[in-house]
Design a protein around this motif. Structure first.
Motif, PDB file in Angstrom:
ATOM      1  N   LEU A 269      25.557  58.478  68.308  1.00 18.62           N
ATOM      2  CA  LEU A 269      25.276  58.421  69.877  1.00 18.62           C
ATOM      3  C   LEU A 269      24.592  59.660  70.094  1.00 18.62           C
ATOM      4  O   LEU A 269      24.908  60.899  69.816  1.00 18.62           O
ATOM      5  N   VAL A 270      23.574  59.735  70.829  1.00 14.12           N
ATOM      6  CA  VAL A 270      23.070  60.786  71.517  1.00 14.12           C
ATOM      7  C   VAL A 270      23.021  60.944  73.238  1.00 14.12           C
ATOM      8  O   VAL A 270      22.591  59.838  73.613  1.00 14.12           O
ATOM      9  N   VAL A 271      23.674  61.731  73.775  1.00 12.61           N
ATOM     10  CA  VAL A 271      23.752  61.681  75.279  1.00 12.61           C
ATOM     11  C   VAL A 271      22.990  62.831  75.818  1.00 12.61           C
ATOM     12  O   VAL A 271      23.002  63.997  75.485  1.00 12.61           O
ATOM     13  N   VAL A 272      21.822  62.597  76.494  1.00 14.84           N
ATOM     14  CA  VAL A 272      20.806  63.323  77.190  1.00 14.84           C
ATOM     15  C   VAL A 272      20.805  63.480  78.461  1.00 14.84           C
ATOM     16  O   VAL A 272      21.045  62.557  79.185  1.00 14.84           O
ATOM     17  N   SER A 273      21.198  64.786  79.077  1.00 15.73           N
ATOM     18  CA  SER A 273      21.113  65.153  80.346  1.00 15.73           C
ATOM     19  C   SER A 273      22.263  64.204  81.187  1.00 15.73           C
ATOM     20  O   SER A 273      22.278  63.602  82.077  1.00 15.73           O
ATOM     21  N   ALA A 274      23.232  63.992  80.437  1.00 11.99           N
ATOM     22  CA  ALA A 274      24.608  63.385  80.886  1.00 11.99           C
ATOM     23  C   ALA A 274      25.998  63.982  80.342  1.00 11.99           C
ATOM     24  O   ALA A 274      25.452  64.450  79.400  1.00 11.99           O
ATOM     25  N   ALA A 275      26.877  63.612  81.039  1.00 13.63           N
ATOM     26  CA  ALA A 275      28.412  64.134  80.646  1.00 13.63           C
ATOM     27  C   ALA A 275      29.330  62.993  81.114  1.00 13.63           C
ATOM     28  O   ALA A 275      29.016  62.009  81.473  1.00 13.63           O
ATOM     29  N   TYR A 276      30.566  63.313  80.713  1.00 10.64           N
ATOM     30  CA  TYR A 276      31.520  62.573  80.825  1.00 10.64           C
ATOM     31  C   TYR A 276      31.636  62.331  82.575  1.00 10.64           C
ATOM     32  O   TYR A 276      32.654  61.148  82.847  1.00 10.64           O
TER      33      TYR A 276
ATOM     34  N   LEU B 167      37.450  60.623  75.962  1.00 12.89           N
ATOM     35  CA  LEU B 167      36.380  61.216  75.126  1.00 12.89           C
ATOM     36  C   LEU B 167      36.979  61.134  73.498  1.00 12.89           C
ATOM     37  O   LEU B 167      36.307  61.127  72.584  1.00 12.89           O
ATOM     38  N   ALA B 168      38.352  61.406  73.240  1.00 10.48           N
ATOM     39  CA  ALA B 168      38.667  61.470  71.904  1.00 10.48           C
ATOM     40  C   ALA B 168      38.839  60.362  71.199  1.00 10.48           C
ATOM     41  O   ALA B 168      38.895  60.099  70.078  1.00 10.48           O
ATOM     42  N   GLU B 169      38.791  59.219  71.945  1.00 14.47           N
ATOM     43  CA  GLU B 169      38.607  57.875  71.317  1.00 14.47           C
ATOM     44  C   GLU B 169      37.210  57.611  70.435  1.00 14.47           C
ATOM     45  O   GLU B 169      37.076  56.784  69.653  1.00 14.47           O
ATOM     46  N   ILE B 170      36.001  58.406  71.012  1.00 11.99           N
ATOM     47  CA  ILE B 170      34.853  57.995  70.234  1.00 11.99           C
ATOM     48  C   ILE B 170      34.766  58.791  68.884  1.00 11.99           C
ATOM     49  O   ILE B 170      35.022  59.996  68.645  1.00 11.99           O
ATOM     50  N   ALA B 171      34.557  57.935  67.938  1.00 14.25           N
ATOM     51  CA  ALA B 171      34.786  58.290  66.479  1.00 14.25           C
ATOM     52  C   ALA B 171      33.301  58.192  65.803  1.00 14.25           C
ATOM     53  O   ALA B 171      33.493  58.433  64.622  1.00 14.25           O
ATOM     54  N   VAL B 172      32.281  58.139  66.610  1.00 14.36           N
ATOM     55  CA  VAL B 172      31.005  58.170  66.072  1.00 14.36           C
ATOM     56  C   VAL B 172      30.428  59.498  66.071  1.00 14.36           C
ATOM     57  O   VAL B 172      30.900  60.305  66.982  1.00 14.36           O
ATOM     58  N   PRO B 173      29.545  60.024  65.097  1.00 13.06           N
ATOM     59  CA  PRO B 173      28.938  61.572  65.467  1.00 13.06           C
ATOM     60  C   PRO B 173      28.132  61.219  66.700  1.00 13.06           C
ATOM     61  O   PRO B 173      27.464  60.277  66.979  1.00 13.06           O
ATOM     62  N   THR B 174      28.267  62.423  67.371  1.00 14.78           N
ATOM     63  CA  THR B 174      27.820  62.567  69.012  1.00 14.78           C
ATOM     64  C   THR B 174      27.147  63.712  68.971  1.00 14.78           C
ATOM     65  O   THR B 174      27.752  64.812  69.000  1.00 14.78           O
ATOM     66  N   LEU B 175      26.110  63.780  69.668  1.00 14.74           N
ATOM     67  CA  LEU B 175      25.308  64.965  70.090  1.00 14.74           C
ATOM     68  C   LEU B 175      25.188  64.747  71.535  1.00 14.74           C
ATOM     69  O   LEU B 175      24.566  63.691  72.014  1.00 14.74           O
ATOM     70  N   VAL B 176      25.283  65.851  72.367  1.00 14.88           N
ATOM     71  CA  VAL B 176      25.061  65.830  73.946  1.00 14.88           C
ATOM     72  C   VAL B 176      24.147  67.082  74.030  1.00 14.88           C
ATOM     73  O   VAL B 176      24.000  68.007  73.555  1.00 14.88           O
ATOM     74  N   ILE B 177      22.936  66.600  74.659  1.00 17.67           N
ATOM     75  CA  ILE B 177      21.819  67.516  74.819  1.00 17.67           C
ATOM     76  C   ILE B 177      21.582  67.634  76.389  1.00 17.67           C
ATOM     77  O   ILE B 177      21.579  66.913  77.117  1.00 17.67           O
ATOM     78  N   GLY B 178      21.546  69.067  76.822  1.00 16.36           N
ATOM     79  CA  GLY B 178      21.630  69.329  78.289  1.00 16.36           C
ATOM     80  C   GLY B 178      20.747  70.349  78.523  1.00 16.36           C
ATOM     81  O   GLY B 178      20.054  70.895  77.533  1.00 16.36           O
TER      82      GLY B 178
ATOM     83  N   ARG C  94      10.304  71.002  74.126  1.00 15.11           N
ATOM     84  CA  ARG C  94       9.410  70.948  72.857  1.00 15.11           C
ATOM     85  C   ARG C  94      10.587  70.735  71.514  1.00 15.11           C
ATOM     86  O   ARG C  94       9.769  70.257  70.551  1.00 15.11           O
ATOM     87  N   ARG C  95      11.717  71.038  71.664  1.00 14.08           N
ATOM     88  CA  ARG C  95      12.497  70.536  70.655  1.00 14.08           C
ATOM     89  C   ARG C  95      13.261  69.263  70.632  1.00 14.08           C
ATOM     90  O   ARG C  95      14.010  68.751  69.877  1.00 14.08           O
ATOM     91  N   TYR C  96      13.162  68.574  71.971  1.00 12.11           N
ATOM     92  CA  TYR C  96      13.834  67.400  72.123  1.00 12.11           C
ATOM     93  C   TYR C  96      13.750  66.319  71.164  1.00 12.11           C
ATOM     94  O   TYR C  96      14.879  65.870  70.581  1.00 12.11           O
ATOM     95  N   HIS C  97      12.542  65.721  71.006  1.00 11.12           N
ATOM     96  CA  HIS C  97      12.512  64.782  69.770  1.00 11.12           C
ATOM     97  C   HIS C  97      12.971  65.274  68.432  1.00 11.12           C
ATOM     98  O   HIS C  97      13.686  64.393  67.628  1.00 11.12           O
ATOM     99  N   ARG C  98      12.585  66.449  67.903  1.00  8.85           N
ATOM    100  CA  ARG C  98      12.963  67.006  66.645  1.00  8.85           C
ATOM    101  C   ARG C  98      14.388  67.046  66.808  1.00  8.85           C
ATOM    102  O   ARG C  98      14.943  66.568  65.729  1.00  8.85           O
ATOM    103  N   ASP C  99      15.114  67.534  67.593  1.00  5.77           N
ATOM    104  CA  ASP C  99      16.574  67.565  67.825  1.00  5.77           C
ATOM    105  C   ASP C  99      17.376  66.114  67.597  1.00  5.77           C
ATOM    106  O   ASP C  99      18.264  66.159  66.893  1.00  5.77           O
ATOM    107  N   VAL C 100      16.791  65.302  68.260  1.00  7.19           N
ATOM    108  CA  VAL C 100      17.531  63.817  68.371  1.00  7.19           C
ATOM    109  C   VAL C 100      17.204  63.463  66.871  1.00  7.19           C
ATOM    110  O   VAL C 100      18.295  62.861  66.633  1.00  7.19           O
ATOM    111  N   LEU C 101      15.934  63.403  66.304  1.00  5.31           N
ATOM    112  CA  LEU C 101      15.782  62.793  65.142  1.00  5.31           C
ATOM    113  C   LEU C 101      16.437  63.518  64.000  1.00  5.31           C
ATOM    114  O   LEU C 101      17.111  62.691  62.997  1.00  5.31           O
TER     115      LEU C 101
END
Length: 268
Positions: free
Chosen positions: A120-127, A205-216, A255-262
């Motif tokens: 999961l990748v969450v971009v420009s968002a939060a809980y 949020l502690a229920e989320i068991a998959v690797p998660t990246l938050v980008i803001g 400039r780092r966005y796509h690289r970081d996500v992939l």
């Protein structure tokens, strides 16, 4: 438009999609839109430019998750519609990238339908939205509800900027384009704003068991660096990246966005 062939269509229960690229499936949940229709013309070109770096390595499935919504509706109900489309048409679990309001949908999807999400990748968002972000979206809702499309355009455009001078310029441009941007805005947009106003999954949020990246972004006017980092910290194995000096719009343009996500989706 990119050179990649873009397929469009609709899956039950009324989820329109764009599909491009090849490889492992990557579900992309975009942000709030002033139009109830799939992007076309310049809007499609812009989405193509944004998705092209992903489509070089993945089959990107862009879901128009807000189509056909009517208030009242909850974020859980919105996520359930996307979940039904993914479960019926894609080889789950899939990687999911959610941007802005689409990031809220992505978090809800991972919480309520964990078997469908691999990473999961969450971009420009939060809980949840910041207090300022909620006020902005309520102002946007009021402008749309009363038919003040230019005001709606100015509000939305100004708030994605990273600085006050930029907000003035963006706001003026948004005012000029407001009639076309929000010409077809109505029940769907109002339903999403209302759902996100109530959205707060901080305690889950502690229920989320998959690797998660938050980008803001450091200067995001809808959230804050603390909300981005706090979201990642509450998720077991969560990670956060905050781009300095960028605003809400600047996150996906960084400039780092796509690289970081992939890199994250590839497990690096």
């Amino acid at each position: 438009m990119t050179k990649a062939t873009v397929e469009s269509g609709e899956w039950p229960p009324g989820i329109s999609f764009l599909r491009l690229g090849s490889g492992a499936a990557l579900v992309y949940l975009p942000g709030l839109s002033g139009s109830p229709h799939l992007p076309s013309g310049a809007g499609l070109w812009m989405q193509g430019r944004l998705l092209a770096p992903f489509a070089r390595r993945r089959e990107v499935v862009w879901l128009h998750w807000s189509e056909g919504l009517e208030p009242p509706v909850s974020m859980a109900q919105i996520a359930a519609r996307s979940a039904a489309a993914i479960a019926s048409h894609l080889p789950a679990p899939v990687d999911v990238v959610g941007v802005s309001t689409g990031g809220s949908v992505a978090l809800q999807l991972a919480l309520d339908h964990p078997h469908l999400v691999r990473r999961l990748v969450v971009v420009s968002a939060a809980y949840r939205l910041s207090d300022h972000g909620r006020l902005v979206q309520r102002s946007l809702s009021a402008a749309v509800h009363t038919g003040h499309t230019r005001r709606a355009g100015a509000i939305m455009a100004a708030e994605v900027a990273a600085s006050t001078p930029a907000a003035v310029v963006f706001g003026a441009a948004g005012w000029l384009m407001g009639r076309s941007t929000f010409a077809h805005a109505g029940a769907e947009l109002l339903a999403v704003i209302e759902a996100e106003d109530d959205f707060d999954v901080g305690e889950r949020l502690a229920e989320i068991a998959v690797p998660t990246l938050v980008i803001g972004a450091e200067r995001d006017r809808f959230y804050s660096p603390e909300l981005f980092r706090g979201t990642a910290e509450r998720i077991p194995g969560g990670w956060a990246i905050v781009y300095p000096r960028a605003g809400h719009l600047g996150t996906t343009l960084h400039r780092r966005y796509h690289r970081d996500v992939l890199a994250f989706l590839d497990g690096r």
